[in-house]
Write a protein that holds these residues in place. Structure first.
Motif, PDB file in Angstrom:
ATOM      1  N   MET A 171       0.842  -1.190   0.000  1.00  0.00           N
ATOM      2  CA  MET A 171       0.000   0.000   0.000  1.00  0.00           C
ATOM      3  C   MET A 171       0.881   1.246   0.000  1.00  0.00           C
ATOM      4  N   GLU A 172       0.536   2.206  -0.850  1.00  0.00           N
ATOM      5  CA  GLU A 172       1.383   3.386  -1.003  1.00  0.00           C
ATOM      6  C   GLU A 172       0.501   4.636  -1.040  1.00  0.00           C
ATOM      7  N   LEU A 173       0.864   5.626  -0.239  1.00  0.00           N
ATOM      8  CA  LEU A 173       0.103   6.873  -0.192  1.00  0.00           C
ATOM      9  C   LEU A 173       0.903   7.978  -0.877  1.00  0.00           C
ATOM     10  N   PHE A 174       0.290   8.642  -1.859  1.00  0.00           N
ATOM     11  CA  PHE A 174       0.950   9.737  -2.571  1.00  0.00           C
ATOM     12  C   PHE A 174       0.392  11.064  -2.067  1.00  0.00           C
ATOM     13  N   VAL A 175       1.278  11.948  -1.610  1.00  0.00           N
ATOM     14  CA  VAL A 175       0.841  13.237  -1.052  1.00  0.00           C
ATOM     15  C   VAL A 175       1.737  14.346  -1.604  1.00  0.00           C
ATOM     16  N   SER A 176       1.351  15.594  -1.312  1.00  0.00           N
ATOM     17  CA  SER A 176       2.225  16.705  -1.683  1.00  0.00           C
ATOM     18  C   SER A 176       2.164  17.779  -0.605  1.00  0.00           C
ATOM     19  N   GLU A 177       3.229  18.576  -0.524  1.00  0.00           N
ATOM     20  CA  GLU A 177       3.282  19.656   0.464  1.00  0.00           C
ATOM     21  C   GLU A 177       2.290  20.759   0.112  1.00  0.00           C
ATOM     22  N   GLY A 178       1.751  21.403   1.119  1.00  0.00           N
ATOM     23  CA  GLY A 178       0.891  22.563   0.898  1.00  0.00           C
ATOM     24  C   GLY A 178      -0.511  22.226   0.429  1.00  0.00           C
ATOM     25  N   ASN A 179      -0.849  20.946   0.351  1.00  0.00           N
ATOM     26  CA  ASN A 179      -2.187  20.524  -0.079  1.00  0.00           C
ATOM     27  C   ASN A 179      -2.987  20.135   1.163  1.00  0.00           C
ATOM     28  N   PRO A 180      -4.049  20.920   1.486  1.00  0.00           N
ATOM     29  CA  PRO A 180      -4.765  20.684   2.741  1.00  0.00           C
ATOM     30  C   PRO A 180      -5.408  19.289   2.816  1.00  0.00           C
ATOM     31  N   HIS A 181      -5.745  18.699   1.665  1.00  0.00           N
ATOM     32  CA  HIS A 181      -6.338  17.359   1.690  1.00  0.00           C
ATOM     33  C   HIS A 181      -5.320  16.316   2.142  1.00  0.00           C
ATOM     34  N   CYS A 182      -4.033  16.593   1.867  1.00  0.00           N
ATOM     35  CA  CYS A 182      -2.987  15.661   2.299  1.00  0.00           C
ATOM     36  C   CYS A 182      -2.812  15.695   3.802  1.00  0.00           C
ATOM     37  N   LEU A 183      -3.105  16.847   4.404  1.00  0.00           N
ATOM     38  CA  LEU A 183      -3.043  16.951   5.861  1.00  0.00           C
ATOM     39  C   LEU A 183      -4.027  15.965   6.504  1.00  0.00           C
ATOM     40  N   LYS A 184      -5.230  15.889   5.932  1.00  0.00           N
ATOM     41  CA  LYS A 184      -6.247  14.973   6.470  1.00  0.00           C
ATOM     42  C   LYS A 184      -5.766  13.522   6.415  1.00  0.00           C
ATOM     43  N   VAL A 185      -5.262  13.113   5.253  1.00  0.00           N
ATOM     44  CA  VAL A 185      -4.916  11.688   5.109  1.00  0.00           C
ATOM     45  C   VAL A 185      -3.675  11.327   5.916  1.00  0.00           C
ATOM     46  N   LEU A 186      -2.700  12.255   6.009  1.00  0.00           N
ATOM     47  CA  LEU A 186      -1.514  11.954   6.822  1.00  0.00           C
ATOM     48  C   LEU A 186      -1.879  11.872   8.300  1.00  0.00           C
ATOM     49  N   ALA A 187      -2.790  12.739   8.736  1.00  0.00           N
ATOM     50  CA  ALA A 187      -3.244  12.676  10.124  1.00  0.00           C
ATOM     51  C   ALA A 187      -3.964  11.348  10.375  1.00  0.00           C
ATOM     52  N   ALA A 188      -4.828  10.935   9.443  1.00  0.00           N
ATOM     53  CA  ALA A 188      -5.547   9.662   9.600  1.00  0.00           C
ATOM     54  C   ALA A 188      -4.565   8.498   9.640  1.00  0.00           C
ATOM     55  N   LEU A 189      -3.528   8.577   8.817  1.00  0.00           N
ATOM     56  CA  LEU A 189      -2.527   7.509   8.784  1.00  0.00           C
ATOM     57  C   LEU A 189      -1.804   7.414  10.131  1.00  0.00           C
ATOM     58  N   GLU A 190      -1.417   8.559  10.692  1.00  0.00           N
ATOM     59  CA  GLU A 190      -0.684   8.545  11.959  1.00  0.00           C
ATOM     60  C   GLU A 190      -1.591   8.156  13.124  1.00  0.00           C
ATOM     61  N   VAL A 191      -2.830   8.643  13.118  1.00  0.00           N
ATOM     62  CA  VAL A 191      -3.747   8.341  14.221  1.00  0.00           C
ATOM     63  C   VAL A 191      -4.100   6.847  14.233  1.00  0.00           C
ATOM     64  N   THR A 192      -4.291   6.257  13.048  1.00  0.00           N
ATOM     65  CA  THR A 192      -4.674   4.835  12.998  1.00  0.00           C
ATOM     66  C   THR A 192      -3.467   3.909  13.110  1.00  0.00           C
ATOM     67  N   GLY A 193      -2.279   4.420  12.814  1.00  0.00           N
ATOM     68  CA  GLY A 193      -1.082   3.580  12.889  1.00  0.00           C
ATOM     69  C   GLY A 193      -1.000   2.513  11.809  1.00  0.00           C
ATOM     70  N   VAL A 194      -1.764   2.676  10.725  1.00  0.00           N
ATOM     71  CA  VAL A 194      -1.710   1.714   9.616  1.00  0.00           C
ATOM     72  C   VAL A 194      -0.338   1.795   8.940  1.00  0.00           C
ATOM     73  N   GLN A 195       0.218   0.627   8.603  1.00  0.00           N
ATOM     74  CA  GLN A 195       1.512   0.582   7.924  1.00  0.00           C
ATOM     75  C   GLN A 195       1.329   0.884   6.445  1.00  0.00           C
ATOM     76  N   CYS A 196       2.031   1.888   5.959  1.00  0.00           N
ATOM     77  CA  CYS A 196       1.830   2.306   4.576  1.00  0.00           C
ATOM     78  C   CYS A 196       2.985   3.186   4.135  1.00  0.00           C
ATOM     79  N   GLY A 197       3.495   2.962   2.916  1.00  0.00           N
ATOM     80  CA  GLY A 197       4.544   3.826   2.386  1.00  0.00           C
ATOM     81  C   GLY A 197       3.976   5.188   2.027  1.00  0.00           C
ATOM     82  N   VAL A 198       4.791   6.241   2.196  1.00  0.00           N
ATOM     83  CA  VAL A 198       4.335   7.590   1.862  1.00  0.00           C
ATOM     84  C   VAL A 198       5.316   8.224   0.889  1.00  0.00           C
ATOM     85  N   GLN A 199       4.801   8.725  -0.239  1.00  0.00           N
ATOM     86  CA  GLN A 199       5.656   9.419  -1.209  1.00  0.00           C
ATOM     87  C   GLN A 199       5.179  10.849  -1.403  1.00  0.00           C
TER      88      GLN A 199
END
Lengths: 173, 210
Positions: B1-29
């Protein structure tokens, strides 16, 4: 109100006997489901998912966490992209046409709530398409025709002739 | 599983927070905004979660809900309702607000644009006596709304909303997600992202008073 008609058709499709009470809220006429012993539910997708659970048809929400996510993805696409008019119609049709290239249903291998609500939402767009455009978006047309012929789905909407070949091929060949 | 994000994009803030809060193992690019990840979408779609089955999830709320459902129960009606409200009512108002604040230097007009949606949130928090939006534990609804509002909430004066906001911010993982996406630069970090967004339509420019 379109959303309320959709919900009424969905209730019939699901075979729910006891009709629910609805109202709308705000400038955008967001549907509200009045619940007797619980707080009201607001929003087309939220209410539709609730009705599916009430009808005990969980397969319509997708299989497993991943299947459910894909269904939710297209439900969200329906109420954000299709209903907001921020994206133009052509780019929505392009997205869907490319996505549907190798698919029969929007999510997984069977009909889900995503197909039903996308069909309701896109009906007016397909109705207005010129013949050439229907040929240009042939994967969307094929999916649309399949869903409108699915037993019990169409209800409040008139049928649309989308695949010309279906009607004429046999005569010409 | 791989998560693609970018800096300065408010939608990426939501998904990164969800990833950290849930502790799901996932690559981030981290990608730039032009990154094309989803084969069937001609436009860049970030954030995107690429699943092992080959499926792409390309909208932030769906990604957040999926991450929460991997380790927990199915999303409740109440959570669903907040996620739909966020996507259909709050986001259009936020887009207008960020457009004003980030691109036009009119940060002072943000409270007016967000008044309607923030009142809805505030009234709901006032009605229930719960710590979080849907109960006593943090849910996907809290993380999504916190991430969406993080860039602009410094300008809000609603007290209940602020108390809820601070409570979610204190949840492990939320602050570090904000740091990764905004780099401590606040609204300024979103400039290049906002420049690539379509300008809010004129019919949407009136303040929302529902």
């Amino acid at each position: 109100n379109m959303a309320l008609r959709e919900l009424a058709s969905l209730e019939k499709y699901l075979g729910l006997k006891k009709p629910n009470k609805y109202s709308t809220q705000g400038d955008k006429k967001v549907p509200v489901l009045q619940n007797n012993n619980a707080p009201p539910l607001v929003g087309l997708v939220t209410i539709a998912c609730h009705l599916v659970k009430e009808a005990k048809r969980p397969e319509l929400l997708g299989d497993g966490a991943e299947g459910r996510a894909v269904v939710q993805q297209w439900l969200e696409y329906r109420v954000t992209k299709l209903d907001s008019h921020i994206e133009d119609t052509k780019s929505i049709l392009k997205d869907l046409n490319l996505y549907m290239q190798d698919k029969v249903y929007l999510a997984g291998n069977q009909l889900t709530l995503a197909d039903v609500l996308m069909y309701y939402g896109i009906h007016s767009i397909i109705l207005d398409l010129a013949v050439q455009e229907k040929e240009q978006y042939v994967n969307v047309a094929r999916w649309f025709d399949h869903i409108q012929h699915h037993p019990g789905v169409r209800h409040h909407l008139p049928p649309v002739v989308v695949l010309r070949n279906r009607l004429y091929t046999s005569r010409h060949h | 599983m791989e998560l693609f994000v970018s800096e300065g994009n408010p939608h990426c803030l939501k998904v990164l927070a969800a990833l950290e809060v849930t502790g799901v193992q996932c690559g981030v690019q981290f990608l730039n905004h032009e990154g094309k990840v989803v084969p069937f979408l001609p436009r860049p779609a970030v954030p995107t979660l690429f699943l092992p089955s080959g499926q792409h999830l390309f909208s932030s709320n769906t990604i957040c809900r999926y991450l929460f459902e991997l380790n927990g129960p199915e999303s409740s009606d109440q959570c669903n309702q907040w996620l739909e409200w966020e996507a259909t009512i709050l986001q259009p108002a936020l887009l207008r607000a960020l457009h004003l604040a980030v691109l036009q230097g009119k940060g002072s007009e943000v409270p007016k644009v967000l008044q309607g949606p923030l009142n809805v949130l505030d009234q709901s928090l006032a009605k229930g006596s719960m710590a979080y939006l849907t109960g006593e534990a943090v849910s996907v609804a809290d993380v999504v709304l916190w991430g969406a509002l993080h860039p602009v909430l410094s300008v809000s004066s609603l007290e209940l909303t602020k108390a809820w906001f601070d409570r979610v911010a204190a949840v492990r993982g939320c602050q570090s997600a904000a740091q990764k996406v905004l780099q401590g630069k606040g609204l300024e970090a979103m400039k290049s992202y906002m420049q690539k967004q379509p300008a809010p339509q004129s019919r949407d420019t009136q303040p929302c008073n529902s």
